[in-house]
Write an enzyme that holds these catalytic residues in place. Structure first.
Site, PDB file in Angstrom:
ATOM      1  NE  ARG A  79       9.123 -95.564 -93.379  1.00  0.00           N
ATOM      2  CZ  ARG A  79       9.185 -96.437 -94.370  1.00  0.00           C
ATOM      3  NH1 ARG A  79       8.946 -96.052 -95.622  1.00  0.00           N
ATOM      4  NH2 ARG A  79       9.493 -97.697 -94.122  1.00  0.00           N
ATOM      5  CG  ASN A 128      12.375 -95.248 -91.794  1.00  0.00           C
ATOM      6  OD1 ASN A 128      12.426 -96.053 -90.875  1.00  0.00           O
ATOM      7  ND2 ASN A 128      12.521 -95.600 -93.050  1.00  0.00           N
ATOM      8  CG  HIS A 183      10.019-102.813 -92.069  1.00  0.00           C
ATOM      9  ND1 HIS A 183      10.896-102.755 -93.125  1.00  0.00           N
ATOM     10  CD2 HIS A 183       9.374-104.009 -92.159  1.00  0.00           C
ATOM     11  CE1 HIS A 183      10.797-103.887 -93.822  1.00  0.00           C
ATOM     12  NE2 HIS A 183       9.878-104.664 -93.252  1.00  0.00           N
TER      13      HIS A 183
END
Length: 199
Positions: free
Chosen positions: A107, A119, A122
């Site tokens: 990120r 970002n 996941h």
């Protein structure tokens, strides 16, 4: 492999999809095995379903817009403590915090400098979330536990080895022109795990 072998879901989000080769390189360097991958563009209803736990929160609509703005790459990762390990590789959720606290994290490196919530990637936050999220992106995947240690050895010695010995013995007798194709065909026909037709 240890008894802590797990699977987790990794998503490379729309803003980082062009960086997916570099992110996948990091994944492999971290020792993960990529079990499966799928590139998809989520519809609004799919994104709302995937993030249903956040419905009603102030960031929900923005998150759905973000996740439907382009394609995502869904990856099933396997490894020791995969859920925790992948979350550590990702770094903190907010890009600015990731850059400050974990500058080598995914990120920090691939997140959007101008938008803290964009970002790049996941990761499932628990084993149960990982199972649900993997099922969401890979509904046809068998999610039986990954065999490790004695369980894997037992399966190999009782299921795999006898079938291979029979196949290779037959291969030596037949001596086909293309042994690889012959072996593949033989294994398809003689697969001990294939469903038996009722007569």
């Amino acid at each position: 492999m240890s008894d802590k072998m797990q699977r987790t879901l990794a998503l490379i989000k729309p803003d980082a999809i062009d960086e997916s080769p570099d992110i996948e390189k990091i994944i492999l360097e971290e020792g993960f095995t990529v079990v499966d991958r799928r590139r998809v563009r989520l519809t609004r209803s799919e994104a709302e379903e995937f993030y249903a736990e956040h419905r009603g929160k102030s960031f929900f609509n923005g998150l759905v817009e973000y996740m439907t703005s382009g394609e995502v790459l869904a990856l099933i990762l396997a490894g020791d403590d995969a859920v925790t390990h992948w979350r550590r590789v990702l770094g903190p959720t907010q890009v600015s915090r990731a850059r400050h606290e974990a500058p080598d994290s995914i990120r920090a490196r691939f997140g959007d400098l101008n938008d803290d919530s964009h970002n790049a990637a996941h990761g499932s936050d628990s084993s149960s979330s990982a199972q649900r999220e993997i099922r969401f992106f890979f509904p046809d995947l068998n999610q039986e536990p990954v065999l490790t240690g004695e369980g894997a050895k037992e399966y190999l010695s009782h299921a795999v080895s006898p079938t291979l010995v029979r196949a290779l013995t037959e291969l030596c007798k037949v001596r086909p022109e293309d042994p690889i194709v012959w072996l593949a065909d033989w294994l398809l026909v003689n697969n001990p795990n294939k469903p038996q037709a009722d007569n």
